[in-house]
Design a protein around this motif. Structure first.
Motif, PDB file in Angstrom:
ATOM      1  N   ARG A  11       0.675  -1.354  -0.051  1.00 31.15           N
ATOM      2  CA  ARG A  11      -0.064   0.195   0.095  1.00 31.15           C
ATOM      3  C   ARG A  11       1.052   1.054   0.186  1.00 31.15           C
ATOM      4  N   THR A  12       1.658   1.286   0.510  1.00 27.07           N
ATOM      5  CA  THR A  12       3.147   2.657   1.117  1.00 27.07           C
ATOM      6  C   THR A  12       3.723   2.862  -0.306  1.00 27.07           C
ATOM      7  N   THR A  13       3.941   1.717  -1.746  1.00 26.59           N
ATOM      8  CA  THR A  13       4.667   1.749  -2.555  1.00 26.59           C
ATOM      9  C   THR A  13       3.511   2.188  -3.209  1.00 26.59           C
ATOM     10  N   GLU A  14       2.841   1.386  -3.103  1.00 22.65           N
ATOM     11  CA  GLU A  14       1.656   2.505  -3.893  1.00 22.65           C
ATOM     12  C   GLU A  14       0.952   3.159  -4.014  1.00 22.65           C
ATOM     13  N   ILE A  15       1.092   3.839  -2.680  1.00 26.85           N
ATOM     14  CA  ILE A  15       0.503   5.469  -2.678  1.00 26.85           C
ATOM     15  C   ILE A  15       2.005   6.716  -3.543  1.00 26.85           C
ATOM     16  N   LEU A  16       3.035   5.987  -2.938  1.00 26.17           N
ATOM     17  CA  LEU A  16       4.243   6.539  -3.460  1.00 26.17           C
ATOM     18  C   LEU A  16       4.249   6.945  -5.442  1.00 26.17           C
ATOM     19  N   LYS A  17       4.232   5.719  -5.639  1.00 26.14           N
ATOM     20  CA  LYS A  17       4.259   5.185  -7.273  1.00 26.14           C
ATOM     21  C   LYS A  17       3.413   6.344  -7.446  1.00 26.14           C
ATOM     22  N   ARG A  18       2.292   6.911  -6.908  1.00 26.43           N
ATOM     23  CA  ARG A  18       0.677   6.552  -7.716  1.00 26.43           C
ATOM     24  C   ARG A  18       0.888   8.162  -7.513  1.00 26.43           C
ATOM     25  N   ASN A  19       2.046   8.892  -7.127  1.00 25.46           N
ATOM     26  CA  ASN A  19       2.221  10.330  -6.679  1.00 25.46           C
ATOM     27  C   ASN A  19       3.897  10.641  -7.466  1.00 25.46           C
ATOM     28  N   ASN A  20       4.050   9.719  -8.030  1.00 18.38           N
ATOM     29  CA  ASN A  20       5.192  10.088  -8.581  1.00 18.38           C
ATOM     30  C   ASN A  20       6.964  10.345  -8.048  1.00 18.38           C
ATOM     31  N   VAL A  21       6.449   9.764  -6.828  1.00 21.42           N
ATOM     32  CA  VAL A  21       7.937   9.704  -6.139  1.00 21.42           C
ATOM     33  C   VAL A  21       8.689   8.722  -5.292  1.00 21.42           C
ATOM     34  N   THR A  22       9.996   8.708  -5.769  1.00 22.42           N
ATOM     35  CA  THR A  22      10.864   7.177  -5.092  1.00 22.42           C
ATOM     36  C   THR A  22      10.287   6.847  -4.761  1.00 22.42           C
ATOM     37  N   VAL A  23      10.210   5.263  -4.400  1.00 21.50           N
ATOM     38  CA  VAL A  23       9.849   4.711  -3.248  1.00 21.50           C
ATOM     39  C   VAL A  23      11.016   4.487  -2.366  1.00 21.50           C
ATOM     40  N   THR A  24      11.233   4.560  -1.423  1.00 20.68           N
ATOM     41  CA  THR A  24      12.510   4.587   0.216  1.00 20.68           C
ATOM     42  C   THR A  24      11.869   4.073   0.786  1.00 20.68           C
ATOM     43  N   ASP A  25      13.045   2.899   2.118  1.00 22.38           N
ATOM     44  CA  ASP A  25      12.851   2.338   3.014  1.00 22.38           C
ATOM     45  C   ASP A  25      11.536   3.391   3.549  1.00 22.38           C
ATOM     46  N   ILE A  26      11.960   5.028   4.181  1.00 21.91           N
ATOM     47  CA  ILE A  26      11.652   5.778   5.475  1.00 21.91           C
ATOM     48  C   ILE A  26      10.258   6.223   4.686  1.00 21.91           C
ATOM     49  N   ARG A  27      10.489   6.725   3.529  1.00 21.05           N
ATOM     50  CA  ARG A  27       9.635   7.321   2.895  1.00 21.05           C
ATOM     51  C   ARG A  27       8.355   6.368   2.703  1.00 21.05           C
ATOM     52  N   ARG A  28       8.474   4.863   3.037  1.00 19.57           N
ATOM     53  CA  ARG A  28       7.426   3.912   3.123  1.00 19.57           C
ATOM     54  C   ARG A  28       6.907   4.092   5.101  1.00 19.57           C
ATOM     55  N   GLN A  29       7.928   4.030   5.482  1.00 24.73           N
ATOM     56  CA  GLN A  29       7.491   4.275   7.058  1.00 24.73           C
ATOM     57  C   GLN A  29       6.849   5.572   6.616  1.00 24.73           C
ATOM     58  N   VAL A  30       7.252   6.604   6.725  1.00 29.43           N
ATOM     59  CA  VAL A  30       6.759   7.948   6.825  1.00 29.43           C
ATOM     60  C   VAL A  30       4.742   7.335   6.736  1.00 29.43           C
ATOM     61  N   ILE A  31       4.621   6.512   5.645  1.00 40.08           N
ATOM     62  CA  ILE A  31       3.336   7.022   5.358  1.00 40.08           C
ATOM     63  C   ILE A  31       2.633   6.057   6.304  1.00 40.08           C
ATOM     64  N   ALA A  32       3.566   4.565   6.465  1.00 33.31           N
ATOM     65  CA  ALA A  32       2.717   3.500   7.069  1.00 33.31           C
ATOM     66  C   ALA A  32       2.580   4.042   8.540  1.00 33.31           C
ATOM     67  N   LEU A  33       2.957   4.606   9.136  1.00 31.94           N
ATOM     68  CA  LEU A  33       2.527   5.659  10.256  1.00 31.94           C
ATOM     69  C   LEU A  33       1.664   6.570  10.308  1.00 31.94           C
ATOM     70  N   LEU A  34       1.065   6.937   8.854  1.00 33.10           N
ATOM     71  CA  LEU A  34      -0.404   8.003   8.872  1.00 33.10           C
ATOM     72  C   LEU A  34      -1.012   7.340   7.888  1.00 33.10           C
ATOM     73  N   LEU A  35      -0.786   5.865   7.393  1.00 36.90           N
ATOM     74  CA  LEU A  35      -2.126   5.331   7.034  1.00 36.90           C
ATOM     75  C   LEU A  35      -3.482   5.153   7.855  1.00 36.90           C
ATOM     76  N   GLU A  36      -3.144   5.018   9.293  1.00 37.90           N
ATOM     77  CA  GLU A  36      -4.752   4.770   9.839  1.00 37.90           C
ATOM     78  C   GLU A  36      -5.225   6.470   9.995  1.00 37.90           C
ATOM     79  N   PRO A  37      -6.742   5.986   9.118  1.00 42.74           N
ATOM     80  CA  PRO A  37      -7.528   7.398   9.069  1.00 42.74           C
ATOM     81  C   PRO A  37      -7.495   8.693   9.915  1.00 42.74           C
TER      82      PRO A  37
END
Ligand SMILES: [Zn+2]
Ligand SMILES: [Zn+2]
Length: 157
Positions: A18-44
């Protein structure tokens, strides 16, 4: 451990795609820390300060480079993956953007569960200002109690 952190650790495992998909959808290069930050904020409704993100990442991986985290947040903001919400002078929170990309709408803050909800249905526009006034930015946060907490408190009575 606080509940939101527990949920985060579970999310982290379930949310790699899911975090990878969010980054790709927004044209952001996927890195571990970006994925981790998004994972933290996934909860609505969850919004965290940079410090809270730092602490959570630290607990997970042992150490966090503050400069890298700062840059990560900047990149996610620039690509409108997250919203920046000014609660008060000391508190700036970050929240995952939903379908609406722009962050210039008001947010609702629940004083009971600390949830922050986007209110894109309320538009703060130039034309609500008196003649001759020019809007540069707005940081409107509506304080109150969300529907879930409101129902809970009614049941208690
Ligand atoms: Zn609430
Ligand atoms: Zn928002």
């Amino acid at each position: 451990m606080e509940n939101w952190k527990k949920a985060y650790f579970c999310n982290m495992v379930a949310s790699i795609s899911r975090t990878t998909e969010i980054l790709k959808r927004n044209n952001v290069t996927v890195t571990d820390i970006r994925r981790q930050v998004i994972a933290l904020l996934l909860e609505p409704g969850r919004a965290l300060t940079q410090k809270e993100i730092e602490i959570a990442l630290e607990e997970m991986s042992g150490s966090v480079d503050r400069v890298t985290l700062y840059r990560t947040i900047k990149v996610l903001l620039k690509h409108e993956v997250i919203h920046k919400i000014t609660i008060d002078e000391q508190t700036i929170k970050y929240k995952l953007a939903e379908v609406h990309k722009k962050s210039d709408h008001p947010h609702f803050h629940c004083a009971s569960c600390d949830k922050l909800v986007c209110m894109p249905q309320i538009q703060i526009e130039q034309n609500i200002l008196p003649d001759g006034y020019l809007m540069q930015s707005s940081n409107l946060v509506i304080e109150g109690v969300c529907a879930i907490c409101n129902t809970k408190s009614k049941h208690k009575k």
